[in-house]
Design an enzyme around this catalytic site. Structure first.
Site, PDB file in Angstrom:
ATOM      1  CB  CYS A  11     -20.236 -86.016  78.971  1.00  0.00           C
ATOM      2  SG  CYS A  11     -20.109 -87.285  77.732  1.00  0.00           S
ATOM      3  CB  CYS A  64     -24.647 -90.992  73.297  1.00  0.00           C
ATOM      4  SG  CYS A  64     -24.781 -89.884  74.705  1.00  0.00           S
TER       5      CYS A  64
END
Lengths: 168, 134
Positions: free
Chosen positions: B37, B106
């Site tokens: 990302c 994350c």
């Protein structure tokens, strides 16, 4: 079927997008449902499925990131393997660019545009390196999977910059 | 996709944002990125006598979940020994923040950043000892 085979083009990174668009248009026209109203239901279904697949192949191939992913998949090279990890110096440079972006936001549109130009140059350089790594086997700038990862970081930064300069 | 209240709370009021002097021998810096990302995360620890983490700071450029994960990690790190800190698992972050499956990476990034910061601190200590005895 891989997207290159689907559109009948040679699997390489440096594609002629104008030519590719023409191929996509011709195929889409030939597969269009209006041309197959007289066909058997099974044939109509087949051409419709093929039209959808041709559209998807075109979407993949016109995006540099997705085109590189498709090429690596064809070569059975993982995109997230150990050699795809960006180097510490790359991450540091990206962190610096991010901090420049923060201060450019405060300074205003001119600073954002300057940063956008610099970031575009970085991304173009990365794209050129990825191209010669994928098509020419050039290993001087690192393995293709790592250059692809770096390209994603560049694109992400450019997307954010694009949103900001469009507002300005 | 909806963020949990805890993610929003941390993303809007991140704790311990900032920078420690990376050249300080008592500071360990972890710099990690998520290629999928394009998120970048820097997490730093300052280790006091006895190997206890006195301070932790982070700077994350990424989505709300990445900011919340690193913010939470810095809160947890303060007051911990290095060994305790090294045992920090991303699954604890996932539980605390109620991260959905698509955002688990994350928390992995935050765990990687903590490990990288500890490794950097330890490498500095080794270098200092080697330099002192030479």
């Amino acid at each position: 079927m891989n997207p290159f085979a689907r559109l009948g083009v040679e699997p390489k990174f440096a594609v002629d997008l104008t030519e590719l668009e023409r191929v996509h248009r011709d195929l889409s026209r030939a597969l269009h449902p209006d041309r197959h109203v007289q066909s058997m239901p099974s044939e109509r279904r087949r051409t419709l499925d093929e039209a959808v697949a041709v559209n998807e192949a075109w979407r993949v191939l016109r995006s540099p990131v997705r085109r590189a992913e498709a090429l690596l998949a064809l070569r059975d090279e993982p995109v997230d393997g150990a050699d795809a990890k960006p180097s510490a110096s790359f991450l540091m440079a990206m962190m610096e660019r991010r901090e420049e972006l923060e201060s450019a936001k405060a300074k205003g549109p001119a600073a954002l545009l300057t940063l956008e130009q610099a970031a575009t140059l970085d991304a173009d350089r990365c794209l050129a390196a990825l191209s010669s790594a994928l098509d020419g086997g050039d290993a001087t700038n690192g393995p293709p999977a790592r250059l692809l990862a770096e390209l994603r970081f560049h694109r992400r930064l450019l997307d954010e910059l694009g949103d900001l300069t469009a507002d300005a | 996709m909806a963020y949990s209240d805890k993610v929003i709370e941390h993303a809007e009021n991140p704790r311990n944002v900032g920078t420690l002097d990376k050249d300080d021998p008592n500071v360990g810096t972890g710099l990690v990125g998520a290629p999928a990302c394009g998120d970048v995360m820097r997490l730093q620890i300052k280790v006091g006598d006895g190997g206890v983490i006195e301070d932790a700071r982070f700077k994350t450029f990424g989505c709300g979940s990445a900011i919340a994960s690193s913010s939470l990690a810095t809160e947890w790190l303060k007051g911990k020994t290095l060994d305790e800190a090294a045992g920090l698992k991303n699954t604890s972050i996932v539980e605390e923040l109620n991260l959905p499956p698509v955002k688990i990476h994350c928390s992995v990034l935050a765990e990687d950043a903590v490990k990288a910061a500890i490794a950097d601190y330890r490498a500095k200590q080794v270098a200092k000892t080697a330099g002192g005895s030479a």
